[in-house]
Design an enzyme around this catalytic site. Structure first.
Site, mmCIF file in Angstrom:
data_model
loop_
_atom_site.group_PDB
_atom_site.id
_atom_site.type_symbol
_atom_site.label_atom_id
_atom_site.label_comp_id
_atom_site.label_asym_id
_atom_site.label_seq_id
_atom_site.Cartn_x
_atom_site.Cartn_y
_atom_site.Cartn_z
ATOM 1 N N HIS A 107 -2.501 6.305 4.715
ATOM 2 C CA HIS A 107 -1.057 6.411 4.874
ATOM 3 C C HIS A 107 -0.613 7.780 4.349
ATOM 4 O O HIS A 107 -1.058 8.221 3.289
ATOM 5 C CB HIS A 107 -0.342 5.340 4.042
ATOM 6 C CG HIS A 107 -0.409 3.956 4.635
ATOM 7 N ND1 HIS A 107 -1.089 3.644 5.785
ATOM 8 C CD2 HIS A 107 0.167 2.791 4.222
ATOM 9 C CE1 HIS A 107 -0.943 2.347 6.047
ATOM 10 N NE2 HIS A 107 -0.182 1.807 5.114
ATOM 11 N N CYS A 109 0.809 -1.224 0.000
ATOM 12 C CA CYS A 109 0.000 0.000 0.000
ATOM 13 C C CYS A 109 0.842 1.275 0.000
ATOM 14 O O CYS A 109 0.540 2.227 -0.727
ATOM 15 C CB CYS A 109 -0.938 -0.001 1.199
ATOM 16 S SG CYS A 109 -0.136 -0.482 2.731
ATOM 17 N N ARG A 128 4.320 3.741 12.144
ATOM 18 C CA ARG A 128 2.872 3.615 12.360
ATOM 19 C C ARG A 128 2.405 4.797 13.213
ATOM 20 O O ARG A 128 3.030 5.106 14.231
ATOM 21 C CB ARG A 128 2.585 2.300 13.114
ATOM 22 C CG ARG A 128 1.110 1.978 13.248
ATOM 23 C CD ARG A 128 0.489 1.412 12.000
ATOM 24 N NE ARG A 128 1.059 0.116 11.651
ATOM 25 C CZ ARG A 128 1.016 -0.374 10.396
ATOM 26 N NH1 ARG A 128 0.433 0.291 9.428
ATOM 27 N NH2 ARG A 128 1.556 -1.544 10.138
ATOM 28 N N GLN A 136 2.056 5.733 8.752
ATOM 29 C CA GLN A 136 1.122 4.714 8.268
ATOM 30 C C GLN A 136 -0.028 4.440 9.230
ATOM 31 O O GLN A 136 0.158 4.345 10.445
ATOM 32 C CB GLN A 136 1.904 3.431 7.957
ATOM 33 C CG GLN A 136 2.856 3.657 6.800
ATOM 34 C CD GLN A 136 3.605 2.418 6.354
ATOM 35 O OE1 GLN A 136 4.774 2.517 6.035
ATOM 36 N NE2 GLN A 136 2.955 1.281 6.293
HETATM 37 N N1 HSE Z 1 2.229 -3.334 5.222
HETATM 38 C C1 HSE Z 1 1.394 -2.190 5.208
HETATM 39 C C2 HSE Z 1 1.221 -1.620 6.567
HETATM 40 C C3 HSE Z 1 0.048 -2.492 4.665
HETATM 41 O O1 HSE Z 1 1.537 -2.321 7.536
HETATM 42 O O2 HSE Z 1 0.776 -0.507 6.696
HETATM 43 C C4 HSE Z 1 -0.038 -3.373 3.481
HETATM 44 O O3 HSE Z 1 0.629 -2.962 2.346
#
Ligand code: HSE
Length: 372
Positions: free
Chosen positions: A274, A135, A267, A162
């Site tokens: 994102h 993503c 995150r 993210q």
């Molecule tokens: N790996 C990505 C995430 C989501 O943890 O935000 C999937 O692509």
């Protein structure tokens, strides 16, 4: 009539995909069959059409009678079923949202507004596996497609912000449960106009550090904090999410000379968008107006946001973009490092362009290819 099997349509990406297909009136001109790994004989999704009871997602005989299989069931399913039906001699198209087959020699990572020519040449050379990209990578490429196509980009550093959704549905709920705890424990203080922010912070910090704070899925507090680690470690010191930035971007674009893409993936407490802060090194000093035009003309979902506070707050936040297909790019300017250095910020919905939309579109592209 084409027979198309759907697996994993109930999960988060799958249900966003079903929603988009319904919205776009995609369920026509083929015979859909819905599979399940847990509820054989149950009722399929409401697509506004008669559909038979759910079929067994492990029934490889039945699966291999499909012309196309679309799966959002996850990597374990893919790793088990895809080689099994190929062994049976199945020649159909496998469309997948999981990462398992992305780097296989005979697969193509799909993001058609960016790599339609790669997809078309895959179809004409009989490639049968089409996989949605990571993503973060897909959203960055959607944002930068016009500039990348110009050939001016030497390297990109992407610092990401993210959303919880990238980690899964349970994580989205956990984020809100964490917020709920913080809201409840500070409510009395918040209601008292005489209480200080420092007093509220003490209560919040105490709770963030307590054993009872709900962190089962993230492994750490996300509400009121951030987590600068996504996915598993790589020997390079990158996380796998950071590694994908380089590996997948170059694979999607099929670059002859790979473009270095690297950064730190973090995150944050956003729900499903994102965001990325980008440093872009250009080969030459391209005037910022030209960079801006290239970005704007990249694809019809990119929205150039002017570099002022009002526009940024209105258009360039997860709150503004959640649930939409718009990919805004803003905060665009040259950097102090030199005239070849450009910075930009972009936001995109992780479940739409980051996951379901490229899958929905490749399905239509393959249907068109088979019908043409
Ligand atoms: N790996 C990505 C995430 C989501 O943890 O935000 C999937 O692509």
């Amino acid at each position: 009539m084409l027979r198309i099997g759907f697996v994993g349509w109930r999960g988060m990406v799958g249900s966003v995909l079903m929603g988009r297909m319904r919205e776009e009136g995609d369920f026509k001109g083929f015979e859909p069959l819905f599979f399940t790994t847990s509820n054989v004989g149950g009722e399929g999704p409401d697509m506004g059409l008669e559909i038979p009871p759910l079929k067994d997602g492990y029934d490889v005989e039945l699966l291999s009678s499909m012309d196309i299989i679309v799966t959002c069931q996850g990597g374990d399913y893919t790793k088990r079923i895809s080689p099994e039906i190929r062994r049976l001699g199945w020649k159909g198209y496998w469309i997948d949202s999981a990462s398992a087959l992305r780097m296989e020699d005979d697969s193509i990572i799909v993001l058609d507004p960016v790599n339609r020519s790669v997809i078309d040449s895959g179809l004409s050379s009989d490639i049968k596996t089409y996989v949605g990209g990571n993503c973060t990578v897909s959203l960055m490429l959607m944002a930068l497609s016009g500039l990348l196509a110009s050939g001016h980009v030497e390297w990109i550093s992407s610092m990401t912000y993210q959303a919880a959704s990238g980690a899964g549905a349970k994580n989205m709920k956990e984020l809100i449960a964490q917020m709920d705890v913080l809201g409840s424990v500070s409510k009395a203080l918040l209601d008292d106009p005489a209480s200080t922010a420092i007093a509220i912070d003490e209560v919040v910090t105490q709770n963030l550090r307590s054993n009872t704070f709900p962190t089962e899925n993230f492994g750490a507090p996300l509400a009121g904090s951030i987590i600068p680690w996504i996915d598993s470690p790589m020997d390079s010191g990158q996380t796998r999410e950071e590694w994908k930035g380089y590996a997948e971007s170059n694979r999607i674009l099929q670059t002859r000379t790979p473009i270095p893409v690297d950064g730190v993936c973090v995150r944050v407490g956003a729900m499903r968008c994102h965001s990325q802060g980008l440093t872009i090194k250009l080969g030459t000093d391209v005037p910022i107006d030209e960079v801006s035009d290239m970005l704007k003309n990249g694809n019809r979902w990119v929205q150039l946001v002017s570099n002022d506070k009002e526009s940024t707050l209105q258009h360039l936040t997860p709150a503004a973009v959640n649930g939409t297909l718009t990919v805004p790019v803003g905060r665009l300017r040259k950097m102090l490092m030199g005239p070849e250095y450009v910075t930009a910020f972009t936001v995109g919905d992780q479940l739409l362009w980051g996951a379901a939309e490229p899958i929905r579109r490749i399905l239509n592209i393959i249907i068109e290819h088979l019908s043409g």
